[in-house]
Design an enzyme around this catalytic site. Structure first.
Site, PDB file in Angstrom:
ATOM      1  N   ASP A   1       1.075  -1.408  -0.360  1.00  0.00           N
ATOM      2  CA  ASP A   1      -0.230   0.117  -0.178  1.00  0.00           C
ATOM      3  C   ASP A   1       0.908   1.715   0.345  1.00  0.00           C
ATOM      4  OD1 ASP A   1      -1.829   1.829   0.204  1.00  0.00           O
ATOM      5  OD2 ASP A   1      -2.999   0.640   1.584  1.00  0.00           O
ATOM      6  N   HIS A   2       1.295   2.279  -0.890  1.00  0.00           N
ATOM      7  CA  HIS A   2       2.155   2.904  -1.605  1.00  0.00           C
ATOM      8  C   HIS A   2       1.199   3.979  -2.210  1.00  0.00           C
ATOM      9  CE1 HIS A   2       6.446   1.377  -0.256  1.00  0.00           C
ATOM     10  NE2 HIS A   2       5.629   1.321  -0.069  1.00  0.00           N
TER      11      HIS A   2
ATOM     12  N   SER B   1       3.638   1.135  11.215  1.00  0.00           N
ATOM     13  CA  SER B   1       3.217   2.660  11.165  1.00  0.00           C
ATOM     14  C   SER B   1       3.472   3.750  10.753  1.00  0.00           C
ATOM     15  CB  SER B   1       4.670   3.096  12.613  1.00  0.00           C
ATOM     16  OG  SER B   1       5.287   2.278  12.184  1.00  0.00           O
ATOM     17  N   GLY B   2       3.881   2.771   9.581  1.00  0.00           N
ATOM     18  CA  GLY B   2       4.405   4.031   7.630  1.00  0.00           C
ATOM     19  C   GLY B   2       5.636   4.428   7.197  1.00  0.00           C
ATOM     20  N   GLU B   3       5.539   5.247   6.631  1.00  0.00           N
ATOM     21  CA  GLU B   3       7.009   5.170   5.652  1.00  0.00           C
ATOM     22  C   GLU B   3       6.706   6.931   5.748  1.00  0.00           C
ATOM     23  OE1 GLU B   3       5.986   2.238   4.202  1.00  0.00           O
ATOM     24  OE2 GLU B   3       7.174   1.141   5.259  1.00  0.00           O
TER      25      GLU B   3
ATOM     26  N   ASN C   1       5.535   7.369   2.067  1.00  0.00           N
ATOM     27  CA  ASN C   1       4.329   7.516   1.273  1.00  0.00           C
ATOM     28  C   ASN C   1       3.157   8.582   2.270  1.00  0.00           C
ATOM     29  OD1 ASN C   1       4.402   5.488  -0.010  1.00  0.00           O
ATOM     30  ND2 ASN C   1       5.042   3.876   1.578  1.00  0.00           N
TER      31      ASN C   1
ATOM     32  N   GLY D   1      10.804  -4.521  16.641  1.00  0.00           N
ATOM     33  CA  GLY D   1      11.857  -4.418  17.905  1.00  0.00           C
ATOM     34  C   GLY D   1      10.996  -4.959  19.436  1.00  0.00           C
TER      35      GLY D   1
END
Length: 340
Positions: free
Chosen positions: A37-38, A105-107, A110, A174
């Protein structure tokens, strides 16, 4: 048995091709498909970024058996969590119960497009936690009003709410994310075969008294091609960003930034990280690392939007048979061995 999936990579194919490839992947025998999903591709050489939810709806209607995942959607910036809940409910109805909502949590790549800045990872995870709580509430079919720290929802209700529960997977890398989110989701999504992360996930859920650890879903890029040099060149052209790792990839804002950050990555570096060429054994070995780490689901990415059909018709059948230790499954006929 470990389930093997196919990646609908929206960064490298247009919407019609993605639907066509999903149908072919189901026919050849993949257990599930995940859809990225980008808003923007990682590198301009990939060349695509259609809307994932439109694609998922079409794929859900066009397929019959494969499980489907969003992989992954960020429900905090480009999308309000109430809209994500509506998207997911609709896809679940079209898929007749085969859909799992994968969240992360996204990039920056985007999410920066809406002009709201890029939060710290701690804030992004806090936003994701609140978003999951809103989505869960809307999945009940009840009217929801909420004023949280990050989001507001006023008298929202899903009028087309499926009877089949929608599982939620969450992408984590993590211990901090495990501590915040492991008890809110049903399944773990991870980008590397890290047994420590899988152990921490199960431990956190057991400590909270939750039954079962759900699915552990990973993803593995491969570049199958009868010509190994062509495969290495294509992987370097389109996937050299993969060497950056999640902590770097989450922060870069544009394809130009990814190109600049990876300008010193060599083809040999990519070939060392990604199985390339006609030999299936390196792919099988790479999948084995995920299995040994405790993953239940591994989605393969075939690199190159124009190279899906040959992978699906020539390599996928023998590969799936080797991974499952069973005869190859093809399109009505035994699938031929890949050419060497």
């Amino acid at each position: 048995m470990t389930r093997v999936g196919y990646t609908l990579m929206t960064e490298q194919s247009g919407p019609r091709d993605l639907v066509r490839d999903a149908v072919a992947a189901e026919r050849v025998g993949f257990d599930f498909a995940v859809c990225s999903d980008h808003f923007t591709p990682w590198l301009s050489a990939q060349g695509h970024a259609p809307n994932a939810w439109t694609v998922l709806g079409a794929v859900a209607y066009a397929t019959e058996r494969m499980q489907l995942y969003s992989y992954v959607t960020c429900p905090t910036m480009r999308y309000h969590p109430a809209i994500v809940a509506q998207h997911a409910a609709t896809v679940q109805l079209l898929a007749r119960g085969r859909f799992t909502l994968g969240l992360g949590s996204g990039e920056n790549l985007n999410e920066h497009v809406i002009g709201a800045g890029w939060p710290t990872v701690t804030r992004r995870q806090d936003m994701l936690r609140e978003a999951i709580e809103i989505i869960r509430a809307l999945f009940t079919g009840e009217q929801v009003s909420l004023r949280g720290e990050h989001f507001r929802v006023e008298m929202a209700k899903l009028f087309d709410c499926p009877a089949d529960p929608i599982g939620i997977g969450v992408a984590l890398a993590g211990q901090h994310g495990i501590d915040k989110l492991a008890t809110l989701a049903d399944h773990l999504i991870a980008v590397a075969p890290d047994p420590g992360l899988v152990h921490a996930w199960h431990s956190a859920r057991q400590a909270a008294g939750l039954a079962g650890g759900g699915r552990i879903v990973g993803q593995l890029p491969v570049c199958w091609d009868p010509d190994r040099q062509a495969a290495v060149a294509r992987a370097h052209d389109q996937f050299r960003w993969f060497a950056g790792g999640w902590q770097v990839n989450a922060e870069l804002p544009t394809p130009a930034a990814f190109a600049a950050a990876t300008r010193f990555v060599r083809p040999d570096d990519v070939a060392a990280a990604i199985p390339c060429g006609p030999d299936l054994e390196p792919i099988i070995e790479a999948v084995g690392a995920y299995r040994r780490a405790g993953f239940t689901d591994i989605a393969l990415i075939q690199i190159g939007g124009d190279h899906q059909d040959r992978f699906l018709t020539e390599a996928a059948g023998p590969l799936l048979a080797a991974l499952r230790g069973a005869p190859a499954r093809g399109r009505g006929e035994p699938t031929p061995s890949p050419p060497t």
